[in-house]
Design a protein around this motif. Structure first.
Motif, PDB file in Angstrom:
ATOM      1  N   THR A   1      42.566  57.475  26.186  1.00  0.00           N
ATOM      2  CA  THR A   1      42.055  56.100  26.222  1.00  0.00           C
ATOM      3  C   THR A   1      43.224  55.125  26.305  1.00  0.00           C
ATOM      4  O   THR A   1      44.180  55.234  25.532  1.00  0.00           O
ATOM      5  CB  THR A   1      41.231  55.796  24.963  1.00  0.00           C
ATOM      6  OG1 THR A   1      40.125  56.706  24.907  1.00  0.00           O
ATOM      7  CG2 THR A   1      40.700  54.370  25.008  1.00  0.00           C
ATOM      8  N   VAL A   2      43.164  54.217  27.258  1.00  0.00           N
ATOM      9  CA  VAL A   2      44.228  53.233  27.466  1.00  0.00           C
ATOM     10  C   VAL A   2      43.614  51.849  27.631  1.00  0.00           C
ATOM     11  O   VAL A   2      42.412  51.707  27.843  1.00  0.00           O
ATOM     12  CB  VAL A   2      45.067  53.575  28.723  1.00  0.00           C
ATOM     13  CG1 VAL A   2      45.763  54.894  28.568  1.00  0.00           C
ATOM     14  CG2 VAL A   2      44.189  53.553  29.969  1.00  0.00           C
ATOM     15  N   GLY A   3      44.456  50.826  27.534  1.00  0.00           N
ATOM     16  CA  GLY A   3      44.059  49.485  27.949  1.00  0.00           C
ATOM     17  C   GLY A   3      44.424  49.301  29.416  1.00  0.00           C
ATOM     18  O   GLY A   3      45.086  50.144  30.026  1.00  0.00           O
ATOM     19  N   ALA A   4      43.993  48.196  30.016  1.00  0.00           N
ATOM     20  CA  ALA A   4      44.312  47.958  31.425  1.00  0.00           C
ATOM     21  C   ALA A   4      44.296  46.465  31.715  1.00  0.00           C
ATOM     22  O   ALA A   4      43.515  45.705  31.150  1.00  0.00           O
ATOM     23  CB  ALA A   4      43.314  48.677  32.336  1.00  0.00           C
ATOM     24  N   LEU A   5      45.202  46.057  32.631  1.00  0.00           N
ATOM     25  CA  LEU A   5      45.286  44.665  33.100  1.00  0.00           C
ATOM     26  C   LEU A   5      44.930  44.619  34.584  1.00  0.00           C
ATOM     27  O   LEU A   5      45.417  45.451  35.363  1.00  0.00           O
ATOM     28  CB  LEU A   5      46.703  44.122  32.911  1.00  0.00           C
ATOM     29  CG  LEU A   5      47.129  43.761  31.491  1.00  0.00           C
ATOM     30  CD1 LEU A   5      48.643  43.611  31.427  1.00  0.00           C
ATOM     31  CD2 LEU A   5      46.455  42.462  31.048  1.00  0.00           C
ATOM     32  N   PHE A   6      44.095  43.648  34.976  1.00  0.00           N
ATOM     33  CA  PHE A   6      43.716  43.447  36.378  1.00  0.00           C
ATOM     34  C   PHE A   6      43.907  41.970  36.710  1.00  0.00           C
ATOM     35  O   PHE A   6      43.342  41.106  36.053  1.00  0.00           O
ATOM     36  CB  PHE A   6      42.253  43.840  36.624  1.00  0.00           C
ATOM     37  CG  PHE A   6      41.969  45.295  36.396  1.00  0.00           C
ATOM     38  CD1 PHE A   6      41.759  45.783  35.108  1.00  0.00           C
ATOM     39  CD2 PHE A   6      41.941  46.187  37.455  1.00  0.00           C
ATOM     40  CE1 PHE A   6      41.514  47.122  34.897  1.00  0.00           C
ATOM     41  CE2 PHE A   6      41.681  47.525  37.251  1.00  0.00           C
ATOM     42  CZ  PHE A   6      41.479  48.003  35.955  1.00  0.00           C
ATOM     43  N   LEU A   7      44.732  41.679  37.731  1.00  0.00           N
ATOM     44  CA  LEU A   7      44.949  40.303  38.200  1.00  0.00           C
ATOM     45  C   LEU A   7      44.452  40.214  39.634  1.00  0.00           C
ATOM     46  O   LEU A   7      44.895  40.992  40.490  1.00  0.00           O
ATOM     47  CB  LEU A   7      46.434  39.944  38.127  1.00  0.00           C
ATOM     48  CG  LEU A   7      46.823  38.506  38.451  1.00  0.00           C
ATOM     49  CD1 LEU A   7      46.176  37.535  37.465  1.00  0.00           C
ATOM     50  CD2 LEU A   7      48.336  38.333  38.428  1.00  0.00           C
ATOM     51  N   LEU A   8      43.498  39.300  39.910  1.00  0.00           N
ATOM     52  CA  LEU A   8      42.929  39.219  41.256  1.00  0.00           C
ATOM     53  C   LEU A   8      43.002  37.799  41.796  1.00  0.00           C
ATOM     54  O   LEU A   8      42.957  36.830  41.040  1.00  0.00           O
ATOM     55  CB  LEU A   8      41.492  39.727  41.283  1.00  0.00           C
ATOM     56  CG  LEU A   8      40.489  39.127  40.287  1.00  0.00           C
ATOM     57  CD1 LEU A   8      39.117  39.036  40.928  1.00  0.00           C
ATOM     58  CD2 LEU A   8      40.399  40.006  39.044  1.00  0.00           C
ATOM     59  N   ASP A   9      43.137  37.705  43.105  1.00  0.00           N
ATOM     60  CA  ASP A   9      43.267  36.420  43.815  1.00  0.00           C
ATOM     61  C   ASP A   9      42.313  36.437  45.012  1.00  0.00           C
ATOM     62  O   ASP A   9      42.212  37.439  45.723  1.00  0.00           O
ATOM     63  CB  ASP A   9      44.714  36.239  44.287  1.00  0.00           C
ATOM     64  CG  ASP A   9      44.935  34.888  44.930  1.00  0.00           C
ATOM     65  OD1 ASP A   9      44.615  34.752  46.116  1.00  0.00           O
ATOM     66  OD2 ASP A   9      45.427  33.975  44.254  1.00  0.00           O
ATOM     67  N   VAL A  10      41.606  35.307  45.224  1.00  0.00           N
ATOM     68  CA  VAL A  10      40.631  35.226  46.321  1.00  0.00           C
ATOM     69  C   VAL A  10      41.374  35.173  47.644  1.00  0.00           C
ATOM     70  O   VAL A  10      42.273  34.339  47.835  1.00  0.00           O
ATOM     71  CB  VAL A  10      39.731  33.987  46.155  1.00  0.00           C
ATOM     72  CG1 VAL A  10      38.671  33.972  47.246  1.00  0.00           C
ATOM     73  CG2 VAL A  10      39.084  33.986  44.791  1.00  0.00           C
ATOM     74  N   ASP A  11      41.012  36.031  48.593  1.00  0.00           N
ATOM     75  CA  ASP A  11      41.654  36.051  49.906  1.00  0.00           C
ATOM     76  C   ASP A  11      41.209  34.854  50.741  1.00  0.00           C
ATOM     77  O   ASP A  11      40.019  34.547  50.829  1.00  0.00           O
ATOM     78  CB  ASP A  11      41.303  37.352  50.646  1.00  0.00           C
ATOM     79  CG  ASP A  11      41.919  38.571  49.971  1.00  0.00           C
ATOM     80  OD1 ASP A  11      41.389  39.680  50.168  1.00  0.00           O
ATOM     81  OD2 ASP A  11      42.911  38.421  49.256  1.00  0.00           O
ATOM     82  N   HIS A  12      42.175  34.217  51.389  1.00  0.00           N
ATOM     83  CA  HIS A  12      41.912  33.098  52.331  1.00  0.00           C
ATOM     84  C   HIS A  12      41.058  32.017  51.681  1.00  0.00           C
ATOM     85  O   HIS A  12      40.163  31.446  52.311  1.00  0.00           O
ATOM     86  CB  HIS A  12      41.236  33.617  53.600  1.00  0.00           C
ATOM     87  CG  HIS A  12      42.050  34.647  54.335  1.00  0.00           C
ATOM     88  ND1 HIS A  12      43.298  34.367  54.876  1.00  0.00           N
ATOM     89  CD2 HIS A  12      41.806  35.958  54.580  1.00  0.00           C
ATOM     90  CE1 HIS A  12      43.774  35.480  55.447  1.00  0.00           C
ATOM     91  NE2 HIS A  12      42.900  36.444  55.282  1.00  0.00           N
ATOM     92  N   PHE A  13      41.332  31.700  50.423  1.00  0.00           N
ATOM     93  CA  PHE A  13      40.521  30.682  49.729  1.00  0.00           C
ATOM     94  C   PHE A  13      40.699  29.304  50.360  1.00  0.00           C
ATOM     95  O   PHE A  13      39.767  28.506  50.395  1.00  0.00           O
ATOM     96  CB  PHE A  13      40.932  30.648  48.257  1.00  0.00           C
ATOM     97  CG  PHE A  13      40.086  29.742  47.415  1.00  0.00           C
ATOM     98  CD1 PHE A  13      40.578  28.534  46.959  1.00  0.00           C
ATOM     99  CD2 PHE A  13      38.771  30.087  47.092  1.00  0.00           C
ATOM    100  CE1 PHE A  13      39.796  27.703  46.189  1.00  0.00           C
ATOM    101  CE2 PHE A  13      37.991  29.254  46.320  1.00  0.00           C
ATOM    102  CZ  PHE A  13      38.514  28.061  45.875  1.00  0.00           C
ATOM    103  N   LYS A  14      41.893  29.016  50.876  1.00  0.00           N
ATOM    104  CA  LYS A  14      42.131  27.721  51.518  1.00  0.00           C
ATOM    105  C   LYS A  14      41.214  27.535  52.722  1.00  0.00           C
ATOM    106  O   LYS A  14      40.763  26.427  53.009  1.00  0.00           O
ATOM    107  CB  LYS A  14      43.599  27.618  51.940  1.00  0.00           C
ATOM    108  CG  LYS A  14      43.971  26.279  52.569  1.00  0.00           C
ATOM    109  CD  LYS A  14      45.459  26.224  52.884  1.00  0.00           C
ATOM    110  CE  LYS A  14      45.822  24.857  53.464  1.00  0.00           C
ATOM    111  NZ  LYS A  14      45.191  24.652  54.771  1.00  0.00           N
ATOM    112  N   HIS A  15      40.925  28.621  53.442  1.00  0.00           N
ATOM    113  CA  HIS A  15      40.034  28.502  54.602  1.00  0.00           C
ATOM    114  C   HIS A  15      38.640  28.053  54.176  1.00  0.00           C
ATOM    115  O   HIS A  15      37.968  27.297  54.895  1.00  0.00           O
ATOM    116  CB  HIS A  15      39.947  29.845  55.329  1.00  0.00           C
ATOM    117  CG  HIS A  15      41.253  30.264  55.928  1.00  0.00           C
ATOM    118  ND1 HIS A  15      41.470  31.505  56.503  1.00  0.00           N
ATOM    119  CD2 HIS A  15      42.440  29.604  56.034  1.00  0.00           C
ATOM    120  CE1 HIS A  15      42.702  31.601  56.927  1.00  0.00           C
ATOM    121  NE2 HIS A  15      43.327  30.462  56.653  1.00  0.00           N
TER     122      HIS A  15
END
Length: 686
Positions: free
Chosen positions: A490-504
């Protein structure tokens, strides 16, 4: 000789005192559009000022300050403004002092000293309101409203600009002041995304401008209409309005306005990927801006020219032009425009195949984004605190008022006791009733205060748009978290996400659509993850998730679930259906390099952020995960953090990639083919 000249001029001034004022007024309109010609005309009038009244001399100096500023001669513009202020103070004339302060405000804006300009604008407005000069009042109110808008205080800006419009209407006002106020109010409605209100105000603006019969004023109104058309997603209307405006400006010879319109036409062509037309307009705009000394327009023209070069494969020339434009934006301390330009730079470099340059540009943009996000958060907290303090003071005033009432009642009761003994019982009963009411009121007030405190605490930990935790709450949580090693399953986990082409999305559908997309992603992250998992609005279009306990073999599966859950959704917005993908960086937590001490959570997040940028640079709609470290005795953590991709290729980092699905497709079931790929295995195949 000078005295003789003054005497020679005095009779002419005495015969027709209005002539000089009228000519200065004509030059004031001319200076907005052709400042070089206006400067020549003002210099010709200078000998006539010797016998002119103070108000005429002040107006002359004010226009000289404006012309020098528009020609880029800010030092001379500031000197003229200071002369107006000094003249007003010597005569104890508030109208002249306020006029000079406004002239100085505009020069400070031109020098990019925004904070000083805002302070002086508010001081000038307060002073102008003590005078009887209606045109000056309107001008000062417009400037104060625009200053509030630049600070992001839209409610205050709206009140000021609506008041300016009311002041400028007949019979007290004049049409030029009304056109200026309507123009500023239209732009504010566009900033606030109130397109219906903006359209109504624009209609009145165009009608009033038509009555002025001024090509320059009409060109200004057309530029405002262009801003509304672009923000409201009407590209054909925007192109038509730009072409109409360019024709008016060229006919007028307003070179500075021509440069701005040409750079807008270049922007329009870039949206259509018409690089030849975009380059032509950008080069014409650059020449025009250099001719007039308009550094801001020159910066935008260079950025557009850089995009055309990168789009046609001229990498070195494109980067040179981009960097020249970015340097000017940095000099102006124009953080929002600099952030947008860096994002465009990164995307253009990525399309041109310069992945290293693209990642560097993204890092620069992300640093500014974090700075602006933190500044907005602090401002919001200050506003909440001010609101809380104001309510607290109001409650204290109400309590003191009631206490005074009670004390007055007690004095009256003593007098009544002395005079009327038989009413003693009734007086005690009334006093008891008053005390009971006050006691209940105090309890009620304390309960309301407790509710307000809870609301303030919630607002300090939650993002107002998505209702997710904010960055500050996550930082506090991680500081208090006790780190465990990863010896078990059992471990912890980090997830960092960014919206693709959000400026469009913002460009094509408007910022309201962008906000709706962010809320949709937040809702489906709650569905994809567990209630015990922490989901955070990390900043802008970035989200972070921290899973405190999951099976070690399930980390890749969570990344796949995030990718497919979001890409399978479709947001209905008006007549459009919007689908989005995200790019993800992830890792187990804590990360322990080489069997030593676990990385601090800040360094772990930074490593995940680098994995996210790899996902961006290698095609988007995918997740890059840091599994662990190998051969760590041959490298260092600092070397890995400096360039994650190079460390992976050298065999020091074990990465995995999870590929996303097609937009709008349903998430695969557990029995379907997996989309998790080991990069290490793939690298061996090659």
């Amino acid at each position: 000789m000078a005295a003789a000249m003054a005497l020679a001029l005095a009779p002419a001034w005495a015969q027709d005192p209005a002539t000089l004022d009228e000519r200065i007024l004509d030059i004031r309109e001319q200076s907005r559009f052709v400042p070089d010609k206006a400067l020549t005309q003002l210099q010709k009038l200078q000998p006539e000022l010797a016998g002119a009244p103070p108000a005429t001399r002040a107006e002359f100096l004010t226009q000289m300050s404006a012309v020098r500023m528009r020609l880029g001669q800010n030092d001379m513009g500031m000197e003229a403004a200071e002369q107006v202020i000094a003249l007003g103070k010597s005569l104890h004339d508030n109208a002249l002092i306020a006029k000079g302060m406004l002239a100085k405000t505009y020069v400070l804006f031109a020098q990019a000293d925004v904070e000083a300009a805002h302070r002086l604008a508010f001081e000038a407005e307060a002073l102008a309101m003590t005078t009887s000069d209606s045109a000056l009042k309107v001008q000062a109110t417009i400037t104060a409203g625009q200053s509030y808008a630049e600070q992001g205080n839209f409610p205050a800006a709206l009140l000021k600009l609506q008041h300016a419009v009311d002041q400028a209407r007949p019979p007290a006002g004049d049409r030029i002041s009304l056109v200026a106020a309507l123009n500023a109010l239209t732009k504010l409605h566009v900033q606030m995304k109130e397109y219906d209100n903006a359209g109504e105000t624009l209609t009145e603006l165009l009608a009033e401008t038509e009555q002025l019969n001024s090509p320059g004023r009409m060109a200004m109104a057309k530029n405002t209409e262009y801003g509304l058309a672009m923000d409201a997603g009407q590209p054909k209307r925007a192109l038509r309005v730009l072409q109409e405006s360019l024709a008016l400006e060229r006919k007028l010879g307003a070179e500075r306005m021509v440069g701005v319109t040409l750079v807008n036409l270049s922007d329009n062509a870039l949206k259509d990927r018409d690089y030849a037309r975009a380059a032509q307009y950008a080069q014409e705009s650059l020449l025009s801006a250099q001719k007039t000394g308009d550094k801001s327009t020159e910066a935008t023209a260079r950025i557009n020219l850089g995009q055309t070069y990168l789009g046609t494969g001229r990498l070195a020339e494109g980067k040179k032009q981009f960097e020249l434009g970015l340097a000017r934006l940095e000099q102006e301390n124009n953080k929002p425009d600099l952030q947008a330009a860096l994002r465009e730079y990164g995307e253009a470099l990525e399309r041109a195949g310069d992945l290293a340059g693209s990642i560097a540009a993204y890092h620069r943009e992300r640093n500014i984004s974090n700075e602006l996000f933190e500044k907005r958060r602090q401002q919001a907290m200050l506003e909440l605190q001010e609101k809380y303090e104001a309510e607290k003071k109001q409650r204290q005033i109400e309590l003191l008022s009631r206490e005074n009432q009670v004390k007055g009642a007690e004095i009256d009761n003593r007098r009544l006791q002395q005079r009327v003994w038989w009413l003693l019982a009734l007086v005690f009963a009334l006093a008891a009733a008053v005390v009971g009411l006050l006691y209940r009121k105090v309890r009620h007030t304390n309960a309301q205060l407790e509710v307000k405190n809870l609301e303030l605490k919630a607002q300090s930990t939650l993002d107002p748009l998505t209702s997710l935790y904010n960055r500050r709450h996550f930082q506090d949580y991680m500081r208090s978290l006790t780190t465990h090693d990863q010896a078990g399953d059992t471990v912890g986990a980090l997830f960092l996400l960014d919206v693709d082409h959000f400026k469009h999305i913002n460009d094509n559908y408007g910022h309201a659509a962008g906000d709706a997309v962010l809320k949709m992603i937040a809702e489906h992250l709650r569905i994809a993850l567990r209630e015990t998992d922490m989901i955070v609005r990390w900043g802008g279009e970035e989200f972070l998730a921290f899973l405190p306990a999951i099976p070690r073999h399930g980390v890749d599966e969570v990344a796949r679930r995030i990718l497919t859950t979001i890409s399978s959704q479709a947001l209905k917005y008006g007549e459009h259906e919007i689908t989005v993908n995200v790019s993800v960086g992830f890792s187990p937590y804590p990360l322990v390099p080489g069997g030593g001490e676990a990385l601090a959570w800040e360094r772990a997040v930074n490593l995940v952020d680098m994995a996210l940028y790899l996902a961006k640079a290698h095609g988007r709609n995918r997740a890059y995960g840091v599994r662990g470290f190998e051969n760590f005795h041959l490298t260092s953590m600092e070397a890995i953090e400096q360039d994650l991709e190079r460390a992976w290729r050298a065999g020091f980092v074990d990465l995995t990639v999870v590929l996303g699905g097609e937009p709008g497709s349903h998430p695969p079931t557990p029995t379907e083919h997996t989309n998790v790929v080991s990069i290490k295995q793939a690298a061996h195949k090659h």
